[in-house]
Scaffold this motif. Structure first.
Motif: not given
Length: 189
Positions: A11-24
Motif C-alpha cells: 500500500v505504501d509503494a502504491v501511495l508513494g508514502k511510508s507509514s514506517d519512519a525507518k523507510f523512505t
C-alpha cells in the motif's frame, strides 16, 4: 491472506508514502519490487500469493481512492459482497412516493430515516508478464493504480446510471433542461 507487513509495504509503494519512519517511500517501492522478484524465483509455487498481494492491495487502496474522489458528496461503506447495508439519514427524511399503475399521482407516501442498499460485485483485471513486474519494467504501483482506476470507472458509471434513473423518475414540475444556466429558473426548482 498475506502478512500485514507485506500489505502495508504494498500500500505504501502504491501511495508513494511510508507509514514506517525507518523507510523512505523509495525504499518501500524497492522493497516491494525485491519481494516480488524473490517470489518469482519459484513462480509456480508462489503464483497464488502474488495474486493475493495484488488483490488485497487493491482492496486496501480502493476505499482510500473512493474517499478522496467521492467522499465530498457521498457516504460510503466497505461491506462484503452480497451484504445489505442500512443507511441512516441524519438530517431530514427520505420520502418515497409510490404510484399506482403508472399514474403520476402519489398513492401513498412513506417517510423514513433509513434505507437499505444491496451490494453488487465490481472487478477488474490487469495483465503483466511476471518477469516485467519482477524486473521493474512494469511498476507495481502503476499496475495497481490502473486496476483501481478501471474499478473507479465502473463506480462512476453506476453513479451516472443512478442519477439518470433518478432524473427519469422526477416529475415534470421538478425538471428543467436548457443549454445555459439560468439562476431564476434554478431557484424555481
Amino acid at each position: 491472506m498475506i502478512e500485514q507487513r507485506i500489505l502495508t509495504c504494498a500500500v505504501d509503494a502504491v501511495l508513494g508514502k511510508s507509514s514506517d519512519a525507518k523507510f523512505t517511500p523509495e525504499q518501500r517501492v524497492e522493497g516491494m519490487r525485491n519481494y516480488l522478484a524473490e517470489l518469482g524465483k519459484d513462480y509456480r509455487r508462489n503464483a497464488i500469493l502474488i495474486n493475493e498481494i495484488v488483490e488485497e492491495t487493491v482492496d486496501a487502496i480502493l476505499p482510500i481512492k473512493i474517499a478522496e474522489r467521492l467522499g465530498v458528496f457521498a457516504d460510503f461503506a466497505t461491506v462484503g459482497d452480497g451484504v445489505t447495508k442500512k443507511w441512516h439519514v441524519k438530517n431530514g427524511k427520505i420520502s418515497a412516493a409510490y404510484t399506482a399503475l403508472g399514474v403520476e399521482q402519489p398513492r401513498q407516501k412513506l417517510y423514513k430515516n433509513t434505507f437499505v442498499t444491496q451490494t453488487a460485485p465490481i472487478s477488474g483485471a490487469v495483465y503483466a508478464e511476471y518477469e516485467d513486474l519482477a524486473s521493474g519494467r512494469v511498476d507495481f504501483a502503476d499496475m495497481i493504480i490502473k486496476l483501481v482506476d478501471a474499478i473507479m470507472d465502473q463506480i462512476y458509471a453506476g453513479i451516472q446510471d443512478a442519477l439518470v434513473g433518478a432524473f427519469g423518475t422526477t416529475n415534470n414540475a421538478n425538471r428543467f433542461a436548457a443549454g445555459t444556466f439560468i439562476q431564476a429558473e434554478f431557484d424555481k426548482l
